[in-house]
Scaffold this motif. Structure first.
Motif, PDB file in Angstrom:
ATOM      1  N   ILE A   1      24.832  35.505  45.497  1.00  0.00           N
ATOM      2  CA  ILE A   1      26.154  35.275  46.087  1.00  0.00           C
ATOM      3  C   ILE A   1      26.766  33.973  45.570  1.00  0.00           C
ATOM      4  N   LEU A   2      26.082  32.843  45.815  1.00  0.00           N
ATOM      5  CA  LEU A   2      26.625  31.564  45.361  1.00  0.00           C
ATOM      6  C   LEU A   2      26.709  31.506  43.838  1.00  0.00           C
ATOM      7  N   GLY A   3      25.724  32.094  43.171  1.00  0.00           N
ATOM      8  CA  GLY A   3      25.756  32.111  41.710  1.00  0.00           C
ATOM      9  C   GLY A   3      26.955  32.867  41.174  1.00  0.00           C
ATOM     10  N   THR A   4      27.296  33.986  41.804  1.00  0.00           N
ATOM     11  CA  THR A   4      28.471  34.752  41.357  1.00  0.00           C
ATOM     12  C   THR A   4      29.768  34.014  41.659  1.00  0.00           C
ATOM     13  N   ILE A   5      29.823  33.330  42.804  1.00  0.00           N
ATOM     14  CA  ILE A   5      31.011  32.529  43.101  1.00  0.00           C
ATOM     15  C   ILE A   5      31.192  31.444  42.040  1.00  0.00           C
ATOM     16  N   ALA A   6      30.086  30.825  41.630  1.00  0.00           N
ATOM     17  CA  ALA A   6      30.156  29.804  40.578  1.00  0.00           C
ATOM     18  C   ALA A   6      30.691  30.396  39.276  1.00  0.00           C
ATOM     19  N   VAL A   7      30.265  31.611  38.943  1.00  0.00           N
ATOM     20  CA  VAL A   7      30.775  32.290  37.751  1.00  0.00           C
ATOM     21  C   VAL A   7      32.270  32.563  37.893  1.00  0.00           C
ATOM     22  N   LEU A   8      32.695  33.020  39.056  1.00  0.00           N
ATOM     23  CA  LEU A   8      34.106  33.313  39.285  1.00  0.00           C
ATOM     24  C   LEU A   8      34.963  32.051  39.205  1.00  0.00           C
ATOM     25  N   GLU A   9      34.443  30.939  39.691  1.00  0.00           N
ATOM     26  CA  GLU A   9      35.181  29.682  39.584  1.00  0.00           C
ATOM     27  C   GLU A   9      35.392  29.292  38.122  1.00  0.00           C
TER      28      GLU A   9
ATOM     29  N   LYS B   1      24.089  41.848  46.689  1.00  0.00           N
ATOM     30  CA  LYS B   1      24.764  42.478  45.550  1.00  0.00           C
ATOM     31  C   LYS B   1      26.158  42.971  45.931  1.00  0.00           C
ATOM     32  N   GLN B   2      26.344  43.339  47.201  1.00  0.00           N
ATOM     33  CA  GLN B   2      27.644  43.853  47.618  1.00  0.00           C
ATOM     34  C   GLN B   2      28.633  42.742  47.952  1.00  0.00           C
ATOM     35  N   THR B   3      28.152  41.650  48.522  1.00  0.00           N
ATOM     36  CA  THR B   3      29.046  40.554  48.896  1.00  0.00           C
ATOM     37  C   THR B   3      29.859  40.033  47.713  1.00  0.00           C
ATOM     38  N   PRO B   4      29.263  39.841  46.524  1.00  0.00           N
ATOM     39  CA  PRO B   4      30.075  39.408  45.380  1.00  0.00           C
ATOM     40  C   PRO B   4      31.183  40.387  45.002  1.00  0.00           C
ATOM     41  N   GLU B   5      31.003  41.667  45.301  1.00  0.00           N
ATOM     42  CA  GLU B   5      32.087  42.616  45.035  1.00  0.00           C
ATOM     43  C   GLU B   5      33.345  42.204  45.789  1.00  0.00           C
ATOM     44  N   GLN B   6      33.160  41.712  47.031  1.00  0.00           N
ATOM     45  CA  GLN B   6      34.304  41.288  47.827  1.00  0.00           C
ATOM     46  C   GLN B   6      34.951  40.038  47.240  1.00  0.00           C
ATOM     47  N   TYR B   7      34.118  39.110  46.797  1.00  0.00           N
ATOM     48  CA  TYR B   7      34.650  37.896  46.176  1.00  0.00           C
ATOM     49  C   TYR B   7      35.413  38.228  44.895  1.00  0.00           C
ATOM     50  N   ILE B   8      34.870  39.140  44.115  1.00  0.00           N
ATOM     51  CA  ILE B   8      35.526  39.520  42.866  1.00  0.00           C
ATOM     52  C   ILE B   8      36.903  40.112  43.146  1.00  0.00           C
ATOM     53  N   GLY B   9      36.983  40.995  44.134  1.00  0.00           N
ATOM     54  CA  GLY B   9      38.268  41.591  44.481  1.00  0.00           C
ATOM     55  C   GLY B   9      39.289  40.557  44.925  1.00  0.00           C
TER      56      GLY B   9
ATOM     57  N   LEU C   1      42.668  37.980  37.808  1.00  0.00           N
ATOM     58  CA  LEU C   1      41.449  38.252  37.051  1.00  0.00           C
ATOM     59  C   LEU C   1      41.170  39.754  37.105  1.00  0.00           C
ATOM     60  N   ASP C   2      41.089  40.389  35.959  1.00  0.00           N
ATOM     61  CA  ASP C   2      40.738  41.805  35.920  1.00  0.00           C
ATOM     62  C   ASP C   2      39.219  41.945  36.118  1.00  0.00           C
ATOM     63  N   TYR C   3      38.785  43.105  36.550  1.00  0.00           N
ATOM     64  CA  TYR C   3      37.350  43.311  36.773  1.00  0.00           C
ATOM     65  C   TYR C   3      37.001  44.782  36.697  1.00  0.00           C
ATOM     66  N   THR C   4      35.726  45.033  36.428  1.00  0.00           N
ATOM     67  CA  THR C   4      35.111  46.346  36.622  1.00  0.00           C
ATOM     68  C   THR C   4      33.747  46.115  37.260  1.00  0.00           C
ATOM     69  N   ILE C   5      33.477  46.795  38.349  1.00  0.00           N
ATOM     70  CA  ILE C   5      32.196  46.701  39.051  1.00  0.00           C
ATOM     71  C   ILE C   5      31.417  47.979  38.784  1.00  0.00           C
ATOM     72  N   LEU C   6      30.178  47.819  38.336  1.00  0.00           N
ATOM     73  CA  LEU C   6      29.307  48.951  38.020  1.00  0.00           C
ATOM     74  C   LEU C   6      28.119  48.954  38.970  1.00  0.00           C
ATOM     75  N   ARG C   7      28.025  49.978  39.789  1.00  0.00           N
ATOM     76  CA  ARG C   7      26.876  50.119  40.693  1.00  0.00           C
ATOM     77  C   ARG C   7      25.825  50.995  40.022  1.00  0.00           C
ATOM     78  N   TYR C   8      24.732  50.367  39.623  1.00  0.00           N
ATOM     79  CA  TYR C   8      23.689  51.064  38.882  1.00  0.00           C
ATOM     80  C   TYR C   8      22.759  51.841  39.805  1.00  0.00           C
ATOM     81  N   ALA C   9      22.390  53.028  39.358  1.00  0.00           N
ATOM     82  CA  ALA C   9      21.260  53.732  39.959  1.00  0.00           C
ATOM     83  C   ALA C   9      19.978  53.051  39.448  1.00  0.00           C
ATOM     84  N   ASN C  10      18.841  53.725  39.491  1.00  0.00           N
ATOM     85  CA  ASN C  10      17.573  53.111  39.083  1.00  0.00           C
ATOM     86  C   ASN C  10      17.452  53.107  37.565  1.00  0.00           C
ATOM     87  N   VAL C  11      17.628  51.937  36.990  1.00  0.00           N
ATOM     88  CA  VAL C  11      17.636  51.783  35.536  1.00  0.00           C
ATOM     89  C   VAL C  11      16.203  51.638  35.025  1.00  0.00           C
ATOM     90  N   TYR C  12      15.931  52.255  33.883  1.00  0.00           N
ATOM     91  CA  TYR C  12      14.605  52.132  33.262  1.00  0.00           C
ATOM     92  C   TYR C  12      14.777  52.073  31.755  1.00  0.00           C
TER      93      TYR C  12
END
Length: 319
Positions: free
Chosen positions: A93-101, A144-152, A160-171
């Motif tokens: 959460i805080l890390g993503t806010i730092a990226v957004l700043e 993981k969901q809280t940063p989606e709200q900050y991004i919006g 700021l434009d954005y695309t949010i990708l919700r991944y299924a189980n990646v391997y």
């Protein structure tokens, strides 16, 4: 295009970097190498060692002046989030806010954010679409969901434009045997070492497994598509853990002989993500079947394992 990839030495991020380089983009990487690895770094990308919450982030932005940020640096383990929710929240959460700043201060055009199926919690229906209620079962899902709200909100306030990708189980190749969706990597290790794989629960729980190369293609598509969009990235298929292991045993000509353990807290029973929105908004759909992705992954690690055995028998050591 100038692109900064956070977590670019990690499992998914490093594959994205490789593809961006192939397309001729100018790529910078920020990674603290906690879960990322130097051997994953593409030599044609510029690497910045640093953390989301230290001076390294600002230095990476200042050096790269990115047009697009692909944000994959994260705490990715559900069990770690339950054991240490403060750490999980600080990074995700805080890390993503730092990226957004930094995006705001440097006039970044777009951020592509890697979210997770964990945000949904227990499904009310399958396949889950992007309007399914958000009721995560773990702190990881929350973080993981809280940063989606900050991004919006950043998008609305600062254009700021954005695309949010919700991944299924990646391997796939380069995945560590831990973290969200790491069951394939764990099984690979056990099968190659001739040890019994562990299954938590009865093995009839299902997941939607998506190959890392398809994840990469979704990120590439999001560079110029999916404006202000949120998309599930999945195969839209349910596969039980038992079936997954049987497939891997068949491909590797190994006997199916797991050990069953009690189910873990925070794990859902069934999951399948609808991916129709990604087809419409990104022009993306998965190309790899589960069997094809597993075969490619197993072939890669079998060769690595055989090479390691050869080197060790010759008295040398793999680095």
């Amino acid at each position: 295009m100038r692109i900064l990839v956070t977590g670019g030495a990690g499992f998914i991020g490093s594959h994205i970097v490789d593809e961006l380089i192939q397309f001729g983009h100018h790529v910078h990487i920020l990674d603290n190498l906690t879960t990322g690895h130097r051997e994953n770094l593409n030599s044609q990308a510029i690497f910045h060692y640093g953390d989301l919450l230290d001076h390294g982030l600002a230095e990476a932005f200042a050096a790269s002046q990115p047009e697009v940020v692909i944000h994959h640096a994260a705490q990715i383990d559900i069990q770690t989030s339950l054991a240490n929710p403060m750490l999980d929240a600080q990074i995700n959460i805080l890390g993503t806010i730092a990226v957004l700043e930094q995006c705001r201060m440097h006039g970044v055009r777009k951020i592509i954010y890697a979210s997770s199926a964990a945000v949904y919690g227990t499904p009310q229906y399958l396949g889950l679409d992007e309007v399914h209620p958000i009721r995560p079962l773990s702190f990881y899902g929350i973080s993981k969901q809280t940063p989606e709200q900050y991004i919006g909100t950043y998008a609305a306030l600062y254009e700021l434009d954005y695309t949010i990708l919700r991944y299924a189980n990646v391997y796939g190749i380069r995945q560590d045997p831990k973290g969200e969706g790491g069951v394939v990597s764990i099984f690979v290790d056990k099968l190659l070492e001739g040890k019994q794989p562990l299954i938590y629960g009865d093995g009839e729980q299902t997941r939607d497994f998506v190959y890392v190369k398809d994840i990469v293609r979704a990120n590439i598509a999001a560079l110029n598509n999916g404006s202000h969009g949120l998309y599930n990235i999945s195969c839209n298929e349910q596969t039980s853990v038992n079936v997954l292991l049987r497939e891997m045993c068949e491909i590797s000509c190994t006997h199916f002989d797991p050990v069953y353990l009690p189910i873990r807290k925070g794990d859902i029973v069934h999951s399948r993500l609808d991916n129709q929105a990604a087809l419409e908004g990104l022009g993306w759909s998965p190309l790899y079947s589960l069997r094809d992705g597993l075969r490619e992954t197993l072939d890669y690690y079998r060769k690595q394992y055989q090479s390691k055995g050869t080197n060790e028998s010759n008295g040398s050591k793999l680095i």
